[in-house]
Structures are given as structure tokens and as C-alpha cells.
Design an enzyme around this catalytic site. Structure first.
Site, PDB file in Angstrom:
ATOM      1  N   CYS A  36       0.797  -1.221   0.000  1.00 63.40           N
ATOM      2  CA  CYS A  36       0.000   0.000   0.000  1.00 63.40           C
ATOM      3  C   CYS A  36       0.825   1.263   0.000  1.00 63.40           C
ATOM      4  CB  CYS A  36      -0.950   0.011   1.170  1.00 63.40           C
ATOM      5  SG  CYS A  36      -0.236  -0.578   2.631  1.00 63.40           S
ATOM      6  N   CYS A 107       4.129  10.030   5.365  1.00 62.05           N
ATOM      7  CA  CYS A 107       5.271   9.261   4.854  1.00 62.05           C
ATOM      8  C   CYS A 107       6.459   9.383   5.801  1.00 62.05           C
ATOM      9  CB  CYS A 107       5.729   9.739   3.483  1.00 62.05           C
ATOM     10  SG  CYS A 107       4.479  10.427   2.436  1.00 62.05           S
TER      11      CYS A 107
END
Lengths: 211, 389
Positions: A36, A107
Site C-alpha cells: 500500500c 510518509c
């Protein structure tokens, strides 16, 4: 040339510090999932007497923010004790990088989580976890927030993939809202077992599917 | 002002051709009046002539009549107009059923999604691993209540061409109107509406070295479609707003400049980039079809590495390409095209699109693979997934 990142981010992205897999690490953390999106691994060598992080490295399957943050945070953690390193926040790493775009927060948070999970791994392996908190449905659910749903790129709790969590005398049972034949069933199951089996009072982890 | 870049993102937009700019100039500085009726003043008549000549050029490239071309602000508007205009005109006559493919670009896809939310019945047809429409599922989806089908001629991201002949035959057979988005295929892949029963076609100038902000919609004569923008009586009362004549003239010039030789040249660059990547870099997957694809498009996944990291490194080395990675997109969503052809997020994560244009050379194909080889090797060296590299 105009780049979307600060010069500190670009520098760490171009020449990342402390990269590579470590042989026989004392602690290891893996966050994210390849199915993902971003994924980061953090490895530690720890001095058993002083609990100082003597060596640290990371691997990243991620974007520029992910790589740069992992590089920065491993630099910050090196030479610190586990207790000090635990307290390093994403905000401190981001500041040291001269700022990160807000949309890229998730992130780069992954790198911080990788460091923390490597420290936790070390502590669990070395009997340092104060094992007085019994594993409950809440504890399990919290850990499942680190298991990704590859269909959505978000965790399996947020995407309501988890139908049921049962904790009974050290046996954990999870029911997922996908059939066992689903293309990602095996990968998600593996990730769940990996996240839960290290809990001190957990003896078995079972993952069931709707059909 | 800017550094030199080897630009391989021509599917996103292209550098304007100087000849296009030259053709446009008189309509900025000399015949700058609005297009007037035939009884207007002479500057307006000159402007009108420029507009109508451009319409003819574009129509003839498509095998259409000039009166069947409506100028718009670009392909987004054209596709919105086609779908919403036809559904609006057919309201009450046919059920509100629309069929599109899963790989459509955002103008069609998000128009369809919005209509779906508003209560229209929308079917999204699957494609195979190369991106080719499932014709059986498509044919079965059409009912007597289907008002419109919208299937692109070529895909914006993986370059796959649809069998428009088969699709249009099915539509004709079942008496359903067909719209196709030809934004990326117009002048690159033949499309002749005098031979194929396609009713509406979306066209754009900026993908073929024309100006931005101008596109067109081909509307077959007699197709029921409601007026899009309300206002004046421009474009034969089909689309209001002062005509963008310089841009329309530029669009026509851009169409004239595309030759079959150029398309062959682009295909050679495409083939070279694919061949070299496959030969020089391990763990590469071609996305899209090996045989049925746009001459200017290559798309490959470089496994175990992330696309935004690749594009940023390439950017620093002087190359512009794009990726289907979620990290690169404004929405932070992985490419629906890569997911649509059966890929997972990992496949989208490391995908790169190389799209060629007039100002590229075959040396660019070599240069980017030379650069990419090092970039991918270095990123794989720090990737936890690339054990065997």
C-alpha cells in the site's frame, strides 16, 4: 531549478545517512507495507550496559520525505540512550529538515514509527518491558492500527476491515471482513500475526476470514 | 530563466511549436476583433474566417463536417459537455443509464462518478491486464435504457488503444450513442467518423504542441445534446462565450503539423525506451499493451522502488517524467489506471510514464535509461524489498 523540498531534505534524500540492512541487529522495526505504499525498516546495535544506540541503519521503500526523515532521525538517534531516542518526535525531525510539506507528514511519520518499533523490539527481546499491562482488545486494536489495508493504503482499523477482536486467556482471535481467498488475505494475516505475537502474555494469534 | 530539461511528460502537456505561435499572432495583433456575423465590420469578418478555416482543418482530419465541430476550453470541458449535454437532452426519453470504462481519464471518470451520486445509473466496465475493454461485459451492460457510452480511444497513462471499431459496432447495433475521449490519440491514431459510427469525440490542442485552453467536441449531426454554457449564441448556439480565435487557429496549425512520419519517429523512441529498460534494468514490468498502444507512450514499473523518489532524482539530473505513485499525485491516491489493469499499490508505486513529443530525439530514450539505471540501482540498495539486488 525549483524543487518541492527544502535543501536539507534534498541533501538527505540525495545522500542518505545510515542506510542498509544490518547483520544481526539487536533490535529491528518494520513499519508500513509494500502493498500500500511506503515502508521503512530500522536496525539497532545497542550497548547492553549503557543502553546507548551505538549503530543504527535504515532501509526505505518510500518517497523523498520518507527517505530524508529516516536519514535525519537515524542521525539524531545515534549515540543517544534508548530512553532519549524514544522521545525524538516527528516534529523535531521535520524541523531539523527545515520543514516538510504537510501532505507528506504520513510518509515521514513512518520513519519515526520505525525507530520506535525497533526500540520496542529491543526492549521486548531483552525483558525490559514492564509487563504488568495485560493485553486487552484495546491494546490489540492499537497495534492493528499499524497493519495496512492494501486496497486503501490506510490501516485496517480505519478502513473497517476488522470485524471482531477477541482476547481470551492469552489467545487472540481476529476476524477480517474479506474472504480467505482474497488476493491480500495471506499478506494481511502475516502482518497481523507479526504485530501481535511479541506481546508478553499472548500465546496464540488466530486470524479468521468471513468465508 | 530555466535549466534545460529532457522533457518526457508530453502526455501532461507539450511545448508549443513556434509555427503554431506564428499562426496565432495575427489573431492577437491584427484580426483581434470578436468573430462577427457576415454583415459585421471587416476585422470581425477576418477573425471569423480564421475561426472557420480552423474548424474545417480539424473537421477534415476527423472525417467530419465543419459544422460538427464545437470549440471548447479543452478536453475537460468537451467531455463534460458531451456527457452532461446528451444525458440532459435525453432526460425522460431514455432511462438515465451511462456506461464508461474504468480507465477513463478524470474528465469522464469524475463526471460519471458525480452523475452516479446524483442518481444516474452508471456502469464502470472492467478491462483486462493490458487495459483492453472487456467487450462481453460491455455488450451485456447495454440495455434499452442506456443513454450514452463513453469509452476512450487511448489511455492517458498506459497508452492502451481500445478497439473502437468493435465498440462502435456494438453501440450502433444496440442503438446507443457513443462518446470517445481522443485527447491523447487525435492525429496520432487514425479516427475517421465518416467510417466509424462514433457520435461524439473529445479533442485537445495542448497534447500536440498546440496552445492550452482550447479543445473541441465533435458532435455528429443530429445528436441530441443540450447547450452547455449559457450566454451568447456562439458556436451555432451550442456553446456560449467569446470564441478563443487565436487558440483555435493555433489548434488547427498544430493538427496540420502532425505527420505520419512524426508518429513513426515517436514510436521508435517509445520502442527504444522499453527495449533498453528491459535489457538494462532487472525487475521491470511493462504496463499496458505491448502491441496496441499509442506511439508516444511507454509505461513501466520498476519494482521495489517508489516513483516519487525516482522522479525527484531524475529531476535533479535534468529529466521530467511522471509516475502513478500515490506519493506523486495531488490527491495522494495511487493511479486508478494501474489498479484498473489489475495491479496493486506496489505496481503503481514504482510506475513511470514516459511520453514523447516532437522535440524529443531517440537519444533522449538512451539518456533517460542511462540515468535511470543508476537511480534505480541506488534506490534498490536502500530498499527493504530488494533482497536479491
Amino acid at each position: 531549478m525549483t524543487f518541492p523540498y527544502t535543501k536539507e531534505v534534498l541533501e538527505h534524500f540525495r545522500n542518505p545517512q545510515n542506510v542498509g540492512k544490518m547483520e544481526d541487529p539487536d533490535g529491528k522495526g518494520l513499519e508500513g507495507s509494500p502493498a500500500c505504499g511506503d515502508m521503512v525498516a530500522v536496525y539497532l546495535k545497542v550497548n547492553p550496559d549503557t543502553l546507548v544506540i551505538e549503530d543504527i541503519s535504515f532501509e526505505s521503500y518510500g518517497c523523498a520525505s520518507n527517505i530524508a526523515t529516516a536519514s535525519m532521525i537515524t542521525e539524531m538517534a545515534k549515540g543517544k540512550t534508548l530512553e532519549e531516542a524514544k522521545k525524538i518526535t516527528w516534529k523535531e525531525a521535520a524541523n531539523a529538515l527545515g520543514g516538510l510539506p504537510p501532505v507528506k507528514a504520513h510518509c515521514s511519520v513512518l520513519a519515526v514509527e520505525g525507530l520506535r518499533s525497533a526500540i520496542r523490539d529491543y526492549e521486548e527481546k531483552h525483558g525490559m518491558v514492564v509487563e504488568d499491562e495485560a493485553t486487552t482488545v484495546e491494546v490489540v486494536s492499537k497495534r492493528l492500527k499499524h497493519v495496512m489495508n492494501p486496497m486503501a493504503g490506510l490501516d485496517i482499523i480505519r478502513t473497517e476491515l476488522v470485524l471482531k477482536v477477541v482476547v481470551e486467556e492469552g489467545n487472540v482471535r481476529i476476524v477480517l471482513d474479506i474472504p480467505s481467498t482474497h488476493q491480500f488475505a495471506a499478506a494481511i494475516k502475516e502482518d497481523i500475526v507479526d504485530k501481535l505475537e511479541s506481546l508478553w502474555d499472548v500465546e496464540s494469534v488466530t486470524v479468521d476470514f468471513i468465508s | 530563466m530555466f535549466n534545460e530539461t529532457i522533457y518526457l511528460d508530453n502526455a501532461a502537456s507539450t511545448r508549443l511549436d513556434e509555427a503554431v505561435l506564428e499562426a496565432m499572432k495575427p489573431y492577437f495583433f491584427d484580426a483581434y476583433a470578436v468573430a462577427t456575423s457576415e454583415f459585421g465590420y471587416s476585422m470581425g469578418i477576418d477573425a471569423k474566417e480564421g475561426l472557420e478555416r480552423s474548424r474545417k482543418v480539424i473537421a477534415s482530419r476527423l472525417g467530419a463536417q465543419a459544422g460538427e465541430i464545437v470549440f471548447t476550453s479543452g478536453s475537460t470541458e468537451s467531455s463534460n459537455m458531451a456527457i452532461k449535454g446528451v444525458l440532459s437532452a435525453l432526460k425522460g426519453k431514455k432511462d438515465d443509464h451511462l456506461i464508461v470504462s474504468r480507465l477513463e481519464d478524470f474528465p469522464v471518470l469524475n463526471t460519471a462518478k458525480k452523475l452516479d451520486k446524483q442518481g444516474y445509473k452508471v456502469d464502470f466496465i472492467n478491462v483486462d491486464g493490458e487495459g483492453i475493454l472487456d467487450l462481453d461485459m460491455f455488450s451485456d451492460a447495454i440495455t434499452s435504457q442506456t443513454a450514452l457510452v463513453s469509452i476512450q480511444q487511448a489511455n492517458q497513462e498506459v497508452g492502451t488503444l481500445q478497439d473502437l471499431k468493435a465498440i462502435s459496432d456494438i453501440c450502433q447495433d444496440k442503438d446507443v450513442l457513443l462518446h470517445t475521449d481522443a485527447t491523447h490519440s487525435f492525429t496520432r491514431i487514425p479516427l475517421d467518423v465518416s467510417k466509424l459510427p462514433v457520435d461524439l469525440v473529445t479533442l485537445s490542442a495542448h497534447t500536440i504542441h498546440g496552445p492550452r485552453g482550447i479543445g473541441a467536441l465533435y458532435i455528429r449531426e443530429g445528436t441530441p445534446i443540450d447547450k452547455w454554457m449559457d450566454g451568447g449564441f456562439q458556436e451555432s448556439d451550442r456553446r456560449a462565450g467569446v470564441e478563443n480565435i487565436p487558440a483555435a487557429v493555433g489548434f488547427a496549425k498544430a493538427v496540420e503539423l502532425v505527420t505520419p512520419e512524426e508518429n513513426e519517429r515517436l514510436a521508435a523512441m517509445r520502442d527504444r525506451v522499453i527495449e533498453r529498460a528491459m535489457a538494462d534494468i532487472p525487475h521491470v514490468t511493462l504496463n499496458g499493451s505491448a502491441t496496441s498502444r499509442l506511439p508516444q507512450n511507454a509505461n513501466m514499473t520498476f519494482h521495489y522502488v517508489e516513483g516519487e523518489s525516482i522522479t525527484l532524482h531524475l529531476d535533479m539530473l535534468g529529466f521530467a517524467v511522471s509516475t502513478g505513485s500515490a506519493c506523486f499525485s495531488r490527491s495522494l491516491e495511487a493511479s486508478h489506471v494501474i489498479l484498473g489493469i489489475g495491479g496493486d499499490h506496489e505496481r503503481a508505486h514504482g510506475s513511470l510514464r514516459f511520453s514523447f513529443g516532437r522535440f524529443n530525439t531517440i537519444e533522449d530514450s538512451d539518456a533517460i535509461i542511462d540515468a535511470l539505471k543508476d537511480v534505480v540501482t541506488n534506490l534498490r540498495a536502500i530498499s527493504p524489498l530488494a533482497e536479491d539486488n
